[in-house]
Design an enzyme around this catalytic site. Structure first.
Site, PDB file in Angstrom:
ATOM      1  N   HIS A 117      19.071  -8.247 -19.986  1.00 12.15           N
ATOM      2  CA  HIS A 117      19.612  -7.593 -18.668  1.00 12.15           C
ATOM      3  C   HIS A 117      19.539  -6.007 -19.157  1.00 12.15           C
ATOM      4  O   HIS A 117      19.449  -5.290 -18.239  1.00 12.15           O
ATOM      5  CB  HIS A 117      20.892  -8.041 -18.515  1.00 12.15           C
ATOM      6  CG  HIS A 117      20.999  -9.302 -17.999  1.00 12.15           C
ATOM      7  ND1 HIS A 117      19.599  -9.912 -17.801  1.00 12.15           N
ATOM      8  CD2 HIS A 117      21.921 -10.268 -17.496  1.00 12.15           C
ATOM      9  CE1 HIS A 117      20.039 -11.366 -17.023  1.00 12.15           C
ATOM     10  NE2 HIS A 117      21.220 -11.316 -17.189  1.00 12.15           N
ATOM     11  N   HIS A 367       8.935  -7.694 -21.589  1.00 10.69           N
ATOM     12  CA  HIS A 367       8.881  -8.866 -20.797  1.00 10.69           C
ATOM     13  C   HIS A 367       8.702 -10.213 -21.638  1.00 10.69           C
ATOM     14  O   HIS A 367       9.036 -11.204 -21.072  1.00 10.69           O
ATOM     15  CB  HIS A 367       7.737  -8.588 -19.879  1.00 10.69           C
ATOM     16  CG  HIS A 367       7.781  -7.574 -18.710  1.00 10.69           C
ATOM     17  ND1 HIS A 367       6.956  -6.684 -18.437  1.00 10.69           N
ATOM     18  CD2 HIS A 367       9.122  -7.131 -18.066  1.00 10.69           C
ATOM     19  CE1 HIS A 367       7.414  -6.049 -17.249  1.00 10.69           C
ATOM     20  NE2 HIS A 367       8.617  -6.332 -17.197  1.00 10.69           N
TER      21      HIS A 367
HETATM   22  C1  HEM Z   1      13.598  -7.483 -20.863  1.00 11.70           C
HETATM   23  C2  HEM Z   1      14.098  -7.188 -19.526  1.00 11.70           C
HETATM   24  C3  HEM Z   1      12.815  -6.167 -18.915  1.00 11.70           C
HETATM   25  C4  HEM Z   1      12.320  -4.931 -19.575  1.00 11.70           C
HETATM   26  C5  HEM Z   1      12.844  -4.141 -20.703  1.00 11.70           C
HETATM   27  C6  HEM Z   1      11.469  -4.389 -18.461  1.00 11.70           C
HETATM   28  C7  HEM Z   1      10.695  -3.330 -18.656  1.00 11.70           C
HETATM   29  C8  HEM Z   1      10.084  -2.779 -17.869  1.00 11.70           C
HETATM   30  C9  HEM Z   1       9.216  -1.627 -17.851  1.00 11.70           C
HETATM   31  C10 HEM Z   1       9.537  -0.465 -18.876  1.00 11.70           C
HETATM   32  C11 HEM Z   1       8.355  -1.551 -16.668  1.00 11.70           C
HETATM   33  C12 HEM Z   1       7.662  -0.335 -16.499  1.00 11.70           C
HETATM   34  C13 HEM Z   1       8.292   0.632 -15.335  1.00 11.70           C
HETATM   35  C14 HEM Z   1       7.286   1.451 -14.675  1.00 11.70           C
HETATM   36  O1  HEM Z   1       6.574   2.071 -15.426  1.00 11.70           O
HETATM   37  O2  HEM Z   1       7.360   1.544 -13.594  1.00 11.70           O
HETATM   38  C15 HEM Z   1       8.606  -2.935 -16.065  1.00 11.70           C
HETATM   39  C16 HEM Z   1       7.902  -3.007 -14.843  1.00 11.70           C
HETATM   40  C17 HEM Z   1       7.913  -4.195 -14.286  1.00 11.70           C
HETATM   41  N1  HEM Z   1       8.768  -5.316 -14.377  1.00 11.70           N
HETATM   42 FE1  HEM Z   1       9.990  -5.364 -16.111  1.00 11.70          FE
HETATM   43  N2  HEM Z   1      11.452  -5.415 -17.639  1.00 11.70           N
HETATM   44  C18 HEM Z   1      12.289  -6.329 -17.777  1.00 11.70           C
HETATM   45  C19 HEM Z   1      12.762  -7.377 -17.064  1.00 11.70           C
HETATM   46  C20 HEM Z   1      11.565  -7.766 -15.776  1.00 11.70           C
HETATM   47  C21 HEM Z   1      12.203  -8.981 -14.969  1.00 11.70           C
HETATM   48  C22 HEM Z   1      13.412 -10.144 -15.197  1.00 11.70           C
HETATM   49  C23 HEM Z   1      11.114  -8.715 -13.955  1.00 11.70           C
HETATM   50  C24 HEM Z   1      11.113  -9.901 -12.899  1.00 11.70           C
HETATM   51  C25 HEM Z   1      10.538 -10.652 -12.731  1.00 11.70           C
HETATM   52  C26 HEM Z   1      10.378  -7.778 -14.182  1.00 11.70           C
HETATM   53  C27 HEM Z   1       9.419  -7.331 -13.366  1.00 11.70           C
HETATM   54  C28 HEM Z   1       8.766  -6.318 -13.481  1.00 11.70           C
HETATM   55  C29 HEM Z   1       7.748  -5.846 -12.596  1.00 11.70           C
HETATM   56  C30 HEM Z   1       7.301  -6.784 -11.284  1.00 11.70           C
HETATM   57  C31 HEM Z   1       7.153  -4.483 -12.861  1.00 11.70           C
HETATM   58  C32 HEM Z   1       6.275  -3.574 -12.208  1.00 11.70           C
HETATM   59  C33 HEM Z   1       4.789  -4.322 -12.536  1.00 11.70           C
HETATM   60  C34 HEM Z   1       3.881  -3.248 -12.045  1.00 11.70           C
HETATM   61  O3  HEM Z   1       3.686  -2.550 -12.823  1.00 11.70           O
HETATM   62  O4  HEM Z   1       3.356  -3.398 -10.963  1.00 11.70           O
HETATM   63  N3  HEM Z   1      10.865  -6.844 -15.371  1.00 11.70           N
HETATM   64  N4  HEM Z   1       9.483  -3.696 -16.678  1.00 11.70           N
END
Ligand code: HEM
Length: 613
Positions: A117, A367
């Site tokens: 989280h 992720h």
């Molecule tokens: C350990 C927990 C999490 C970390 C460290 C993490 C990290 C990140 C990072 C660094 C990005 C890139 C942000 C950007 O460049 O805009 C991202 C994008 C994203 N994350 Fe996570 N996230 C986590 C949890 C989640 C969860 C729980 C979800 C929900 C299912 C999620 C869904 C997404 C989505 C949908 C994107 C954007 C996808 C895209 O590029 O179109 N993440 N996340």
């Protein structure tokens, strides 16, 4: 008040007549491409809008500033995606993902879900995810199941006929659009490399709680006792609840919290829970300060509470979380953390504030750590779970059926997922829940590396002290043989192998939870955040800095203390709350968890009369 100086958002310099003419010719550009900056002063503390984070580069640190890079971008013609060396399209990231990684759930033996989280919150704090709405809800880049290659904003992911999961379905294309760029909003011509446009302050500054602009900050303050505006929802203190971003709330869920950043703050359950805790923490600190300092004004209480809140958030992030992810010894050796009871004055005006492009791509690695189901616990008993994607844009759940308390206890007891090549099926098959027929988060993550124009993995090996590979076998130093074999079959050329693909399959460095290239990227970014930020909590060389005794109070607190003080119905907790409960990390009553003594902020000389109105 002095007039603001207008800075060019992209170039970071005061706007010139020539640029003004260019911008005047494009839509909306004057508000979207210009950052007004009031002159930086010696006495002030951290601004909500991130300007003056480094007075040498006053506009850097504000939302709308570009993300710096470790290496220059490499795009194809007209900013299209970089082609393979032989000029063809790089392979499908869905093919790469399903060939290199598996769907499933292994739990991590050390970390609790609370750590996941907090990682997610830190990500949402420094870069915006507004582009998500475009492909999730509006654009279709898979018309008739065929990848749309004509529309330049479309970067759909082809699904092979024999896809191990989707072969039995009709789905042959995963919808995806590019991130928003300066070109798209009209700040830059297409002749310059496409750079990402993000409206969030690229700093660790709790902008989720306080907002990214002074205007937004004014909207969410109560102007009473230094507090943020709040109301009671049952016995839970919460922000106003009429934000419009909870697109997924279902009756009877009605609340959508007016956090400082109410788009990012309401995104996923780990984020809205943690943002809620730090929101409450602000008000709790303000009340404690008001008790110690009866004559303090609302402004003084607000700014001091905010300073303490951000300081402990940075402390927890660096010392409690990232030091464990990168290994405490490594973090000390790299200068990410220090063992001292004094200041650490490593501010260096040569560093421009920002978050590295490679960091926001590479840390998608986490992720793999994110569970696809979020557990609910009540009185130490498992009572069920919620599919994580189903709770996107849906903070209305917190107020219903004791869900906030149950998710909070769940975060403390549920293990995070293992750091490995296995990713939760809820994230590999349906991270956009039911809004799209299929969606694969790690495949999207790999695609984002292309979208960002990141140079090949080999180039990063070079700057990270590894030998650039000439032969496929040269990758064995960081990637297992069987995975290199898969790379060799899918990619035509060693130079085609991509950074984000490699980050997902590199072997972990000993005593860390990341592979060597991501280690290198994260280290660069953490040093950049410390050195470019005049107001980093351990810096002492500015008038508004914490005093040494105050700084050492901040160093006593922990995420456990923050949950005890602000979590719904938290009465006991394991002292190292980012770790799972065990006989060595056994829950204790909250009274036993150390915290900050606010008497260190007692200041009888400070009285408002002539200081401020
Ligand atoms: C350990 C927990 C999490 C970390 C460290 C993490 C990290 C990140 C990072 C660094 C990005 C890139 C942000 C950007 O460049 O805009 C991202 C994008 C994203 N994350 Fe996570 N996230 C986590 C949890 C989640 C969860 C729980 C979800 C929900 C299912 C999620 C869904 C997404 C989505 C949908 C994107 C954007 C996808 C895209 O590029 O179109 N993440 N996340």
């Amino acid at each position: 008040q002095e007039a603001p100086i207008l800075y060019d958002a992209y170039f970071g310099e005061p706007i010139t007549a020539k640029r003004n003419d260019y911008l005047a010719g494009t839509v909306n550009a004057t508000s979207l491409c210009i950052i007004p900056v009031l002159p930086c002063t010696k006495e002030e503390g951290r601004r909500v809008d991130g300007t003056c984070t480094n007075p040498k580069y006053p506009s850097r640190g504000a939302g709308m500033s570009p993300l710096p890079r470790m290496l220059h971008a490499q795009f194809g013609a007209g900013n299209s995606l970089r082609p393979a060396r032989d000029g063809s399209e790089l392979p499908s990231t869905r093919l790469l993902r399903t060939s290199l990684m598996a769907d499933g759930t292994f739990t991590n033996h050390h970390f609790s879900t609370l750590a996941a989280h907090f990682m997610a919150v830190a990500a949402a704090d420094n870069v915006d995810l507004l582009y998500l709405l475009r492909y999730a809800l509006v654009s279709d880049c898979c018309l008739g199941n065929t990848p749309n290659r004509v529309n330049p904003i479309c970067i759909p992911i082809p699904v092979p006929e024999d896809d191990p999961y989707l072969r039995g379905s009709q789905v042959r294309c995963l919808n995806l659009t590019r991130v928003i760029t300066y070109q798209e909003v009209g700040c830059l011509p297409n002749s310059l490399p496409a750079e990402r446009y993000s409206v969030v302050t690229p700093l660790l500054d709790l902008s989720l709680v306080y907002g990214n602009t002074e205007l937004r900050n004014r909207q969410i303050r109560s102007y009473n006792g230094g507090e943020l505006a709040f109301r009671m929802e049952g016995n839970r203190e919460v922000p106003q609840g009429n934000s419009v971003f909870c697109l997924n709330n279902r009756p009877p869920e009605v609340s959508c919290y007016n956090f400082g950043d109410d788009y990012q703050g309401n995104l996923v359950s780990g984020i809205y829970l943690t943002t809620m805790w730090f929101f409450r923490e602000h008000n709790r600190i303000a009340r404690r300060l008001a008790k110690v300092n009866k004559c303090w004004t609302d402004e003084k209480l607000f700014q001091t509470a905010r300073q303490i809140n951000i300081a402990q958030y940075q402390y927890i992030f660096y010392y409690e979380l990232q030091a464990e992810i990168l290994g405490r010894k490594n973090a000390l050796a790299e200068g990410i953390i220090y063992e001292t009871d004094g200041y650490v004055n490593d501010f260096d005006y040569r560093y421009e504030p920002g978050v590295l492009r490679e960091y926001v791509i590479g840390t998608r690695w986490f992720h793999t750590f994110q569970p696809g189901r979020t557990d609910l616990y009540r009185k130490r008993k498992y009572i069920g779970n919620r599919p994580t994607p189903d709770d996107e844009y849906r903070s209305g759940i917190l107020a219903i059926n004791n869900t906030e308390a149950d998710l909070t206890e769940g975060a403390l007891i549920q293990p995070g997922d293992e750091f490995d090549y296995v990713i939760a099926p809820d994230l590999t098959q349906r991270y956009l829940a039911d809004v799209q027929l299929a969606s694969d988060l790690p495949a999207t993550d790999m695609m984002r590396g292309r979208d960002a124009g990141l140079p090949p993995y080999n180039h990063y090996r070079k700057i990270c002290g590894l030998k650039p590979a000439k032969y496929w076998e040269d990758f064995y130093d960081t990637i297992d043989k069987d995975k290199v074999e898969v790379l060799r079959r899918i990619y035509d050329d060693i130079e085609d192998v991509e950074l984000m693909v490699a980050i997902y399959i590199e072997r972990l460095l000993p005593d860390t939870y990341v592979g060597p290239t991501l280690y290198c990227i994260m280290t660069h970014n953490f040093l950049l955040w410390r050195r470019s930020d005049k107001f980093f909590f351990e810096h002492g060389d500015f008038p508004a800095a914490l005093t040494i005794p105050q700084l050492n109070e901040v160093r006593k607190t922990s995420i456990a203390r923050v949950l005890c003080d602000n979590g719904d119905d938290v009465k006991e907790i394991q002292p190292a709350a980012f770790f799972r409960r065990s006989h060595r990390n056994y829950p204790v009553p909250c009274e036993k968890i150390p915290g900050i003594d606010y008497n260190m902020w007692k200041d009888e000389h400070w009285c408002p009369k002539d200081k401020e109105k």
